[in-house]
Each structure stands twice: as structure tokens, then as C-alpha cells.
Design an enzyme around this catalytic site. Structure first.
Site, mmCIF file in Angstrom:
data_model
loop_
_atom_site.group_PDB
_atom_site.id
_atom_site.type_symbol
_atom_site.label_atom_id
_atom_site.label_comp_id
_atom_site.label_asym_id
_atom_site.label_seq_id
_atom_site.Cartn_x
_atom_site.Cartn_y
_atom_site.Cartn_z
ATOM 1 C CB ALA A 1 11.478 31.217 14.853
ATOM 2 C CG ASP B 1 10.266 34.028 10.753
ATOM 3 O OD1 ASP B 1 11.244 33.357 11.153
ATOM 4 O OD2 ASP B 1 9.749 34.934 11.437
ATOM 5 C CE LYS C 1 11.835 31.814 20.067
ATOM 6 N NZ LYS C 1 12.251 33.131 19.720
ATOM 7 C CD1 TRP D 1 7.606 37.814 17.298
ATOM 8 C CD2 TRP D 1 8.990 38.184 15.575
ATOM 9 N NE1 TRP D 1 8.858 38.041 17.816
ATOM 10 C CE2 TRP D 1 9.723 38.261 16.772
ATOM 11 C CE3 TRP D 1 9.653 38.376 14.363
ATOM 12 C CZ2 TRP D 1 11.079 38.532 16.800
ATOM 13 C CZ3 TRP D 1 11.005 38.639 14.383
ATOM 14 C CH2 TRP D 1 11.709 38.709 15.591
#
Ligand code: LMR
Length: 399
Positions: free
Chosen positions: A220, A218, A253, A137
Site C-alpha cells: 500500500a 499487500d 497513498k 493493519w
């Protein structure tokens, strides 16, 4: 992201030019394109079959309730809404939810969680190296740089395939020293869509334990891949196996509250006391940056998760988003053997086997906007745009 310079600026006019964030620049470019049939598969927001990013019905209901019942907007403190973190606990931590060595705190989005997590790691060990697979990312390296930690990149992905360069990954993290950090994508790898399978997670875990590394996971997109529980496999495995784990989580999200910025940071250490001390440092860093997280999105998520009926409806809406992602993936994958790999990946992103020139030509000729790397958001377009997208991409691959 600030651009730094060695020269001491005497005034604002002496500032060096800004290096634009490529994703944010792409949004601006696409917004400015007047062509009505433009396709925006650049930024990572979920769009439905009609091409919209609707507010989830459960969030609308929660916001209405908030409007009707909220009595004060007084400060909540650095930890934000503590009940929000408690309600997220079982969703993210699964069977580890009862482990009192794990503490969580509300943050402004996953980005805020990542920044705080890395701030903490830099406080513990300013010499720590952070192993990260590329591509990753685009905001990961700047966040690591911002806390002055050294990023050690290794190749994660074989372009045009669903495959992770797994042996390269293992070799890279094997060179880590105790206290170094390995940044792992929990699920729905951004930008490649190529996740570790369970066997690979276990082998990564073995190296992490053997080398004494600290995993920072991470996550998300929990719920966008296989399901809430399945998508947290790597998080659970690290919590089970390692004394020290950091998790940066985002609700942006899976609750579709992007602009409200809702996430959380989780810390596991060897004892409750140590985790509390670590949290103290986290609060101090948060205080220096944003003082307290914004409340609105977390308050809405809190209401949804607290109410059994809204919670059930959220699971249905989440499954609806996941199903669309996977259906669009299959549709693109079935269109050309060179795109078949897309059907074996997870989450919103994939990388098309296109050169930068081909990506730019798609932008100019077809008004199709994706990152220069060929990263595209499979649910960036409505159903009515998919055929045109596929035809243009296949044409670009042939050219
Ligand atoms: C993305 O990857 O497109 C999103 O997470 C947006 C962002 O902040 O980069």
C-alpha cells in the site's frame, strides 16, 4: 465491519451493539477535540510540513484535463479502467511486467484488492489457513474473517526495536501446508515500520516455496520507503519464485488520492489460462460486492502515468513525500536513545514503546491522538508540532 450474532435478528432493533473500528473511532474522537493545538498521528494519511494533506499537483493537473476532455461517464465494466492497470504494471511488477501469466484489475483501494484476493483464495480452498504476523493493519483480520478463512497469527515484531521477530515468523510459516496463504507486507510495514530486509525476504521465499504456500503481498506504500523499485523487492522475489502469487496494491497513498479509493489486484498462476479463469471468479465476486470500481481516481492516475511530463513530476512529488517521512523519522530518532529505532524503519508508521494508559494520558493531557497500541503516523503532524510531540512522548515514557 459487521458484528455477527448467533441469535437470529427479527428486526433491526434486535441487532447486537457494533464493535467500533478502532482507527475510525479515533478519527471521530480527534475531530471532536476542540483544542487548537491537537496532534493527529492516528490515521495513516501523509501530511506535509504545514500539517496538510494536499492534493498532488499532478493529480490536480490530471483532474483538470479530465474535466476538460472526459466525454462520458458510462460504465467501464467490472475490470474498471484497463489502461490504468496496464500503466501500473511496470511500476509494480518491474521486470515481471511482460509475464503474461500475471493479470491485474482495478479495485476500490487496497482494501478492495485485499477483499477480492481473499475471496478468490477462499473460493479455491475454503480450508486454507492464512498466516499473518501481529501486530498487523487492523483491517487485515476482519477481511480474512469476512471470507471465512482461518487466520493463524504469529508474533512479528519486538516492541521498542526496529527488529522483526524473524525466527518466530519462519517457524510459524514453516507449519503451513500446501495451499495455505501467507500474508506479507510489501514495504513500510503497517503498523510497525519494521520491514524485512532482502536476505530475510529470500529466506521467507525459501519457506514459501518449500511448503507450497501462496503468498499474498499487500503493498500500500510503494515509494514511501526506499524508492519505487526497492520497495517492490518482495513482490518481485515472490513473482520470480512462486507459481501462484496474489498482490493487493494501493495508489491511495503514493498518489495521495485517499478518498477516491484506487488500487489493484494482481494474480499470477502457472498459466495464462488459469489466471484468466481466476480473474473470471474475481469479476464475479466484484460484481456481487460493488459491481464496478469507481472511476475518478483511477482516471486521474491513468492520465498522470500516460503523460511523460506528469509522470516525471509525480516521481518528484513522491520523492518529496518520502523525504519528509524519512526526515521526520530522523528528527524523532535523534531526540532520545529510546526512540532511535524509529530512524531505522520505513514508511509512515512506528509503534512507540508506550502502554495503553500512557497513550490515553497523551490523549487527555496533550491532545495527541494515536492508536491505543502506540502506533503513530510519523507524518501525521506538521513541522511546527514535532517538538511538542517529542517532548510529550518522552515525558510519557518517563512517567
Ligand atoms: C491506516 O492504516 O491508518 C489507513 O490505512 C487507514 C485505514 O483504512 O485503516
Amino acid at each position: 465491519m459487521l458484528t455477527t450474532t448467533d441469535a437470529k435478528a427479527r428486526g433491526l432493533a434486535d441487532l447486537p451493539p457494533v464493535i467500533n473500528d478502532s482507527l475510525l473511532a479515533l478519527i471521530t474522537l480527534c475531530d471532536a477535540d476542540p483544542r487548537p493545538d491537537k496532534i493527529d498521528v492516528g490515521v495513516g494519511v501523509f501530511r506535509d510540513g504545514a500539517g496538510n494533506t494536499p492534493i498532488l499537483e499532478v493529480i490536480k493537473a490530471a483532474e483538470q484535463r479530465l474535466l476538460d476532455t472526459q466525454k462520458s461517464k458510462s460504465y467501464l465494466g467490472s475490470a474498471g479502467d484497463k489502461r490504468f492497470a496496464q500503466l501500473l504494471r511496470p511500476i509494480l511488477l518491474g521486470e515481471h511486467a511482460g509475464d503474461e501469466r500475471i493479470l491485474g484489475v482495478q479495485t476500490p483501494g487496497g482494501c478492495g484488492a485485499l477483499r477480492l484476493g481473499f475471496e478468490l483464495l477462499a473460493t479455491v480452498n475454503p480450508k486454507a489457513r492464512v498466516f499473518l504476523g501481529t501486530p498487523t493493519w487492523p483491517n487485515h483480520p476482519p477481511i480474512i474473517r469476512a471470507v471465512d478463512l482461518e487466520a493463524v497469527e504469529y508474533p512479528y515484531y519486538e516492541r521498542g526495536q526496529a527488529a522483526v521477530r524473524f525466527e518466530d515468523m519462519l517457524e510459524a510459516i514453516r507449519s503451513g501446508e500446501p495451499g495455505d496463504v501467507t500474508l506479507l507486507h510489501g514495504c513500510c510495514h503497517n503498523p510497525t515500520g519494521a520491514d524485512l530486509d532482502e536476505e530475510q525476504w529470500r529466506r521467507v521465499r525459501d519457506v514459501v516455496v518449500e511448503r507450497g504456500l501462496i503468498p499474498l503481498v499487500d503493498i500500500a506504500y510503494q515509494g514511501f520507503g526506499r524508492g519505487l523499485e526497492e520497495d517492490a523487492y518482495g513482490v518481485h522475489l515472490m513473482l520470480e519464485s512462486c507459481d501462484e502469487v496474489i498482490v493487493a496494491q494501493s495508489c491511495d497513498k503514493n498518489f495521495s488520492v485517499y478518498r477516491d479509493r484506487v488500487g489493484s489486484l494482481w494474480i499470477k498462476s502457472g498459466s495464462r489460462e488459469t489466471s484468466e479463469k481466476a480473474m473470471g471468479h474475481v469479476f464475479q465476486r466484484a460484481r456481487e460486492m460493488w459491481s464496478m470500481p469507481p472511476d475518478h481516481g483511477a482516471a486521474a492516475v491513468h492520465i498522470v502515468l500516460e503523460d511523460p511530463e506528469l509522470r516525471e513530476r509525480w516521481l518528484v512529488e513522491l520523492a518529496g513525500m518520502r523525504d519528509r517521512i524519512n526526515a521526520v523519522r530522523q528528527r524523532i530518532a535523534g531526540a532520545d536513545p529510546r526512540l532511535a529505532f524509529i530512524g531505522r524503519q520505513f514508511g509512515m508508521f512506528s509503534m512507540l514503546p508506550l502502554s495503553k494508559e500512557q497513550v490515553l494520558r497523551l490523549r487527555e493531557d496533550d491532545a495527541i491522538y494515536m492508536a491505543d497500541s502506540g502506533r503513530f503516523n510519523v507524518v501525521g503532524m506538521g513541522d511546527g508540532q514535532i517538538d511538542r510531540f517529542i517532548a510529550a512522548v518522552v515525558g510519557a515514557m518517563d512517567s
